[in-house]
Design an enzyme around this catalytic site. Sequence first.
Site, PDB file in Angstrom:
ATOM      1  N   TYR A 127     -19.878  27.794 -18.581  1.00 21.91           N
ATOM      2  CA  TYR A 127     -20.470  29.061 -18.159  1.00 21.91           C
ATOM      3  C   TYR A 127     -21.977  28.954 -18.316  1.00 21.91           C
ATOM      4  CZ  TYR A 127     -21.942  33.970 -18.450  1.00 21.91           C
ATOM      5  OH  TYR A 127     -22.579  35.173 -18.257  1.00 21.91           O
ATOM      6  N   GLU A 179     -25.641  33.945 -12.247  1.00 18.43           N
ATOM      7  CA  GLU A 179     -24.552  33.470 -13.109  1.00 18.43           C
ATOM      8  C   GLU A 179     -23.665  32.484 -12.369  1.00 18.43           C
ATOM      9  OE1 GLU A 179     -21.898  36.261 -15.729  1.00 18.43           O
ATOM     10  OE2 GLU A 179     -20.813  35.915 -13.866  1.00 18.43           O
TER      11      GLU A 179
END
Lengths: 288, 361
Positions: free
Chosen positions: B99, B182
């Site tokens: 992530y 993101e």
Amino acid sequence: MILADRKSGVIVAGATGRQGLFHIGLMNDYAREVGGTGVVAGVTPGKGGQEAAGVPVYNSIREALREHDAQASVIFVPASAAGDSIMESAANGLELAVAITEHIPVHDTMKAINYARLYGTTVIGPNCPGLISPGEAKLGIMPAHLARPGPVGVVSRSGTLTYEIVDELSRAGIGQSTVVGIGGDPVIGSTFTDILARFERDPTTKAVVLVGEVGGALEQEGAASTSLPLVAYIAGVSAPPDKRMGHAGAIVEGGEGDARSKIRALEGMGIAVASRPSEIPDLVRPYL
Amino acid sequence: MKLREFEGKRVFAEAGIPVPRGRVIRPGDEPGDLDEFGDEVVLKAQVDVGGRGKAGGVVICPTAEAPARAGDLFGTTIRGLPVTEILVEERLPIVHEYYCAVMVDRSTSQPVVLFAEAGGVEIEETAKNDPDRVRRVGISPLLSGLPPFAVRDLVGAAPKALAPIVSALYRAFLANDAILAEINPLAILEDGRVMAVDAKVIVDDNALARQGIAQNRDLSEREREAERHGFSYVELDGDVGVVGNGAGLTMATLDLIEHYGLRAANFLDVGGGADRERVAHAVRLLALSPGVRVIIVNLLGGITRCDEVALGIVDAGVRQRIIVRMAGTNEEEGRAILGEHGYEMYGSMDEAVAAAAGGTR
């Protein structure tokens, strides 16, 4: 009283626009009323030599400071140039820059605030109404007639809601030391924590009203940082998630920053939270 | 404004972040030859909601069946939103999911970069329950990119191939005026390649113009119309219309409406220096919204002229009940004008909202 007093000399950046002209007039009306210094000069690039609402206009803050003594700027310049104006204030050694301008891109704001930190300049705003120390000084656009001198500090992310609360306090006979609108943007130069630290050092301030709203966690962070008696009000209990409620910073994102969880957090610290603005005076009075 | 996944991936690709091969299709499009994507493809509905996978918006199927399955997906809604665009992508053999994100940190007034060794759908749980597993590094916005030490601190013992992706994501964040960029998951494939399998990019609404984005898609048609008049407007689902000046005061009015057991139909902030014309515009806009039975006007300010506001309300000439609270210059004149035309005016917001509650219950 914090941030500014009657000795503070002010430069208005964006002096020749509609807003700038209008508010130089109001700020100097107030300065005359209280015997303060007020706005000593205006700045608009390319308009040097003109006059704006009775004060001389210069092409730059640097030029203005050659002729005048000033410690603060109030910035009305359009959003695309406002970040630059904050940096200009800092680079020229002003102690305080109050950015009224709304809609500044957040990357510009981050850059300007971090640049100002290098020079030790305090930034208030952007997207804020400025501040007033009743009987001393007004930097910004707050309606002065609502405020009265007294022992309560007010710090708020809002504009008109602050006036509403100041009006409630004044009507209840509770005056204010300084009222600071820190701005409705997600990134602001001075947070609740910063302003509360100043109120804590101010001998005239006995209690503070903290006016917050949805978005972020600055209210809880501020409340946790101070030992001053606080009364809070949080706007946006009825705000739906993922919707921007007028202010760029007033948004519940990813399930965070909603009003109820802020209120719970503040109450968990033993802070009285008003459920509507009209309750605030009665909640503050016991601390005075 | 939220970018859609395929737009976010375009932004990533421009910054040098590898993304899966893919193509966007719309209803009625000839999907064309999808064989270049291999034997299996992923169909991803391009809707602006989270939790898309769990709601059936992601379909994995043999490439030969893709046109038929896409046809089915176009007929559906995902969490209430119709599917009008589908991203068709190659299916990739993923070994591990990381992530990585960059966002604006309100507390420090700086960007912050986040990296976690365990990405994918559980990242929010991880962030909540085990925040130490998400590494965070704040970056001075005065720098034009990530310093190498920051990248080392973020990536830690994870594969070195991830380092350039982290740097590129930060560049994309800066170049696109993003408030969030993101990659989740950031995948390592069987063959060792690194790939941004999903993309979430939110662009600062105050920077849309300089990013060449003409229209904020996150707003409804009525919200955009209001924005053109210089209002901030949000549609809600109640029957009490609200016109206020200033975001905080307008929100507080909404809250008071809820406090009195009513439901607001909208949030409308007319902005500073409301004059006759703007007030008339705002009141008319609300009166045209379906289901608005009563309108509360709450204006406060040193420079608001109450006689102007009163004339604006009269000009609007709408059929709904209007309850006015205003304070400012020429309050008496304003009250006289409203009284003459049979409108109600109160001195405090509590009284105004209480009157609405009395009259609509």
